[in-house]
Write an enzyme that holds these catalytic residues in place. Structure first.
Site, PDB file in Angstrom:
ATOM      1  N   ASN A   9       0.951  -1.447   0.077  1.00  0.00           N
ATOM      2  CA  ASN A   9      -0.042  -0.045  -0.072  1.00  0.00           C
ATOM      3  C   ASN A   9       0.904   1.083   0.062  1.00  0.00           C
ATOM      4  OD1 ASN A   9      -1.779   1.920   0.636  1.00  0.00           O
ATOM      5  ND2 ASN A   9      -2.221   1.281   2.542  1.00  0.00           N
ATOM      6  N   TRP A  10       0.968   1.999  -1.297  1.00  0.00           N
ATOM      7  CA  TRP A  10       1.859   3.054  -1.237  1.00  0.00           C
ATOM      8  C   TRP A  10       1.219   4.297  -0.495  1.00  0.00           C
ATOM      9  CZ3 TRP A  10       4.640   3.230  -6.779  1.00  0.00           C
ATOM     10  CH2 TRP A  10       5.298   2.414  -6.952  1.00  0.00           C
ATOM     11  N   LYS A  11       0.081   4.371  -0.115  1.00  0.00           N
ATOM     12  CA  LYS A  11      -0.628   5.344   0.428  1.00  0.00           C
ATOM     13  C   LYS A  11      -0.379   6.512  -0.269  1.00  0.00           C
ATOM     14  CE  LYS A  11      -0.028   3.122   4.982  1.00  0.00           C
ATOM     15  NZ  LYS A  11       0.091   3.168   6.452  1.00  0.00           N
ATOM     16  N   HIS A  93      -9.562   0.643   5.247  1.00  0.00           N
ATOM     17  CA  HIS A  93      -8.009   1.277   6.094  1.00  0.00           C
ATOM     18  C   HIS A  93      -8.189   2.030   7.326  1.00  0.00           C
ATOM     19  CE1 HIS A  93      -3.842   2.314   6.791  1.00  0.00           C
ATOM     20  NE2 HIS A  93      -3.601   1.201   5.985  1.00  0.00           N
ATOM     21  N   GLU A  95      -6.723   4.593   7.999  1.00  0.00           N
ATOM     22  CA  GLU A  95      -6.693   5.857   7.671  1.00  0.00           C
ATOM     23  C   GLU A  95      -7.714   6.538   6.945  1.00  0.00           C
ATOM     24  OE1 GLU A  95      -2.823   5.379   5.946  1.00  0.00           O
ATOM     25  OE2 GLU A  95      -1.740   4.699   7.617  1.00  0.00           O
ATOM     26  N   GLU A 163      -4.831  -4.958  10.588  1.00  0.00           N
ATOM     27  CA  GLU A 163      -3.919  -3.852  10.714  1.00  0.00           C
ATOM     28  C   GLU A 163      -4.176  -3.415  12.212  1.00  0.00           C
ATOM     29  OE1 GLU A 163      -2.009  -2.871   6.870  1.00  0.00           O
ATOM     30  OE2 GLU A 163      -3.662  -1.464   7.321  1.00  0.00           O
ATOM     31  N   GLY A 169       2.866   2.168  10.826  1.00  0.00           N
ATOM     32  CA  GLY A 169       3.945   3.173  10.774  1.00  0.00           C
ATOM     33  C   GLY A 169       4.882   3.606  12.050  1.00  0.00           C
ATOM     34  N   SER A 209       3.839  -2.264  10.200  1.00  0.00           N
ATOM     35  CA  SER A 209       5.151  -2.204  10.458  1.00  0.00           C
ATOM     36  C   SER A 209       5.987  -3.527   9.918  1.00  0.00           C
ATOM     37  CB  SER A 209       5.762  -1.949  11.922  1.00  0.00           C
ATOM     38  OG  SER A 209       5.369  -0.569  11.966  1.00  0.00           O
ATOM     39  N   GLY A 230       3.180  -1.082   4.282  1.00  0.00           N
ATOM     40  CA  GLY A 230       3.044   0.456   3.771  1.00  0.00           C
ATOM     41  C   GLY A 230       4.465   0.540   3.151  1.00  0.00           C
ATOM     42  N   GLY A 231       5.211   1.276   4.412  1.00  0.00           N
ATOM     43  CA  GLY A 231       6.459   1.922   4.151  1.00  0.00           C
ATOM     44  C   GLY A 231       7.451   0.897   3.272  1.00  0.00           C
TER      45      GLY A 231
END
Ligand code: 13P
Length: 250
Positions: A9-11, A93, A95, A163, A169, A209, A230-231
């Site tokens: 997920n590149w957000k 999600h 977010e 999640e 993150g 993470s 994610g990251g």
């Protein structure tokens, strides 16, 4: 057998220049033993789907509207995303739930819209730190699953991603026992609702993470069928070893 899934997920990250990361991923994993999905920002879906068309890499979206079309300025519908080349969409999600006040009911409508457009819905759920500390984790998960998963869900058109919000993150991850507990609970809840055989087919991802250094340990946990990253999905350098760890997991 559930086919494992490494999803990125590149957000709200990525421009044209980032597409080279996808080319590197494709070149590094020409014939993966697992499914690989990248969800770039919507601005890159057409190009990402184009460059991965002859490869096993799948491209997904990060959200969709619950309607198929209409007067919804700035929104994108599930049929539009499918038309752009997406095969899946992240929904619910944290977010989106937090930053855009998305309720379980709205998420359920979006999942239904994704199913109608023949997209795989990747339904995200997870508890906050306050909820975990109050020992409400399983109640929260049960509520989210019941209320944001519509009856159209099948093991083919739906993936569930656990999640925990406090792990996203932050560099923090739940213990092996905590992940195992939630994933076993999800499997049991799906069994109560859809029947045990059907429930065994649903893929359950862990997200929060996930890094090259902890992926193998996470993938060894029962009922973990992959990760939503994610990251560490932003570069092939970080995502590639996660893919390899999942391929090596039994
Ligand atoms: P991080 O891997 O950056 O913690 O993000 C997880 C996530 O939210 C994926 O959807």
């Amino acid at each position: 057998m559930r086919r494992k899934l490494a999803a990125g997920n590149w957000k709200m990250n990525g421009t044209n220049a980032s597409l080279t990361e996808l080319q590197t991923l494709i070149a590094t994993h020409p014939a993966p033993q697992i499914d690989i999905l990248i969800c770039p920002p919507a601005t890159l879906i057409v190009q990402a789907a184009g460059l991965s068309a002859d490869s096993p890499l799948q491209i997904g979206a990060q959200d969709c509207h619950s309607a198929a079309s209409g007067a919804h300025t700035g929104d994108l519908s599930a049929p539009m995303l499918a038309d752009a080349g997406a095969t899946a969409v992240l929904l619910g999600h944290s977010e989106r739930r937090q930053g855009h006040n998305e309720s379980n009911g709205l998420v359920a409508d979006k999942v239904s819209a994704a199913h109608a457009a023949r997209l795989i819905a990747i339904l995200c759920l997870g508890e906050s730190l306050a909820q975990r500390e109050a020992a409400q984790t399983l109640d929260v998960i049960a509520d989210q699953l019941r209320q944001s998963l519509p009856d159209t869900a099948t093991a083919t058109n739906t993936v569930i991603a656990y999640e925990p919000i406090w792990a996203i993150g932050t560099g923090l991850t739940p213990s092996t026992a905590q992940i195992a507990e939630v994933h076993a609970f999800l499997r049991a809840q799906l069994g109560d609702r859809f029947g045990r055989d059907a429930a065994m087919g649903f893929r359950l991802l862990y997200g929060g993470s996930v890094k090259p250094g902890n992926a193998a340990d996470i993938f060894a946990i029962a009922n973990v069928d992959g990760a939503l990253v994610g990251g560490a999905s932003l570069t092939a350098h970080d995502f590639s070893p996660i893919i390899t760890a999942l391929e090596n997991a039994v």
